[in-house]
Design a protein around this motif. Structure first.
Motif, short mmCIF file in Angstrom:
data_model
loop_
_atom_site.label_atom_id
_atom_site.label_comp_id
_atom_site.label_asym_id
_atom_site.label_seq_id
_atom_site.Cartn_x
_atom_site.Cartn_y
_atom_site.Cartn_z
N ARG A 79 0.89 -1.13 -0.03
CA ARG A 79 -0.09 0.03 0.00
C ARG A 79 0.87 1.21 -0.02
N LEU A 80 0.46 2.34 0.60
CA LEU A 80 1.14 3.53 0.68
C LEU A 80 2.48 3.50 1.23
N GLY A 81 2.71 2.72 2.10
CA GLY A 81 4.03 2.45 2.79
C GLY A 81 4.87 1.95 1.52
N ALA A 82 4.60 0.81 0.90
CA ALA A 82 5.51 0.35 -0.02
C ALA A 82 5.68 1.45 -1.22
N PHE A 83 4.91 2.34 -1.41
CA PHE A 83 5.29 3.29 -2.73
C PHE A 83 6.10 4.29 -2.18
N VAL A 84 5.96 4.63 -0.96
CA VAL A 84 6.79 5.49 -0.37
C VAL A 84 8.36 4.95 -0.39
N GLU A 85 8.38 3.70 0.11
CA GLU A 85 9.73 2.96 -0.11
C GLU A 85 10.39 3.01 -1.45
N ALA A 86 9.47 2.84 -2.49
CA ALA A 86 9.93 2.90 -4.01
C ALA A 86 10.44 4.30 -4.27
N LEU A 87 9.88 5.24 -3.87
CA LEU A 87 10.24 6.66 -4.08
C LEU A 87 11.67 6.98 -3.24
N ASN A 88 11.66 6.31 -2.22
CA ASN A 88 13.12 6.47 -1.41
C ASN A 88 14.08 5.74 -2.47
N GLY A 89 13.71 4.66 -3.17
CA GLY A 89 14.71 3.91 -3.72
C GLY A 89 15.34 4.85 -5.17
N LEU A 90 14.28 5.93 -5.20
CA LEU A 90 14.93 6.55 -6.57
C LEU A 90 15.98 7.67 -6.13
N GLY A 91 15.90 7.95 -4.78
CA GLY A 91 16.76 8.92 -4.34
C GLY A 91 16.37 10.23 -4.63
N ASP A 92 17.42 11.30 -4.19
CA ASP A 92 16.98 12.66 -4.29
C ASP A 92 17.30 13.27 -5.66
N ALA A 93 17.64 12.50 -6.57
CA ALA A 93 18.38 13.15 -7.91
C ALA A 93 17.48 12.51 -8.89
N ARG A 94 16.54 11.50 -8.88
CA ARG A 94 15.75 11.27 -10.18
C ARG A 94 14.50 11.31 -10.00
N ILE A 95 13.94 11.85 -11.03
CA ILE A 95 12.20 12.43 -11.06
C ILE A 95 11.72 11.15 -11.63
#
Length: 262
Positions: A130-146
């Motif tokens: 759910r939402l927690g898994a999506f947030v984790e996936a976004l964190n996997g992109l890092g702070d330099a990838r859109i």
């Protein structure tokens, strides 16, 4: 010779010219011409088209450069229905989103990231979390990838004797502060193409940090996107109920009739 004779023998006075019956040289030349002559003369006078004996200019037109249809045809500069030249959303991303929108499919989140040349949105991750898994996936992109993505949550109506759930799709634009400015700027022109693939979204959010996906704020966004009937709660994780009693009518067995008092 008498004055009367002189008057009788004098040549008649010339009439003053008038515009009555005046025709252009091209119109005069075409009047009464045969089909072959019309074809030849039309080329001479620059007439674009002659139809079925009609040698007139037509409404609002004329001959030569004034003839209807003369010159280059106008081009339309209207938008291309959300398409963006040089940018595509991959079929895998679209298929994953469609699965997420299917109530009978367990998929609950989708995340797309850019190819190395930034011309394609590719499938980065998808899953049943759910939402927690999506947030984790976004964190996997890092702070330099859109990236672009979204998740499924549920609007819940708990009226005591009746509890109903309706799926809600949240469309997310991820634009971290550390990403290149030019890449982030291009997201604006590409949003139409992405939304064309990510259909049935109930609300849009843009975040710079995955931590910005706060449940209480998401409830506000979702409630703002609904009509007069608003769920009295939302489910972002399995078995979780986040209060969203907009009309203060109570939840569960204490719920009153659905009448807006706010």
């Amino acid at each position: 010779m008498s004055a009367l004779a002189e008057t009788a023998d004098a040549p008649p006075a010339e009439e003053a010219p008038t515009n009555k019956g005046r025709r252009s040289s091209s119109a005069a030349a075409l009047q009464g011409a045969t089909a072959e002559e019309v074809k030849s003369l039309s080329s001479q006078f620059g007439i674009v088209e002659i139809k079925a004996g009609n040698t007139g200019a037509g409404a609002g037109g004329g001959f030569g450069m004034n003839a209807p249809g003369f010159g280059a045809k106008p081009k339309s500069f209207a938008g291309g229905g959300g398409r963006n030249k040089g940018f595509d959303v991959s079929a895998e991303v679209t298929a994953a989103w469609d699965k997420m929108c299917d109530d009978n499919d367990p998929t609950h989140f989708v995340l797309g990231s850019y190819s190395d040349d930034y011309k394609t949105l590719e499938l980065n991750s998808t899953g049943e979390g759910r939402l927690g898994a999506f947030v984790e996936a976004l964190n996997g992109l890092g702070d330099a990838r859109i990236g672009w993505g979204g998740f499924r949550c549920y609007g819940v109506d708990d009226r005591g004797t009746t509890v109903s759930k309706r799926a809600k799709m949240v469309f997310v634009q991820y634009m971290p502060s550390g990403a290149p400015a030019m890449k982030k700027a291009k997201m604006g022109s590409q949003k139409g193409a992405v939304k064309g693939a990510f259909t049935k979204a109930h609300c849009d959010v843009m975040v710079e940090d995955p931590a910005d996906l706060v449940k209480d704020e998401l409830v506000k966004d979702l409630q703002a996107a609904t009509g007069a009937h608003k769920p009295n709660g939302y489910e972002f994780e399995v078995g979780e109920f986040v209060d969203a009693d907009y009309y203060n009518l109570g939840i569960g067995k204490n719920a009153k009739g659905e009448t807006s008092t706010k």
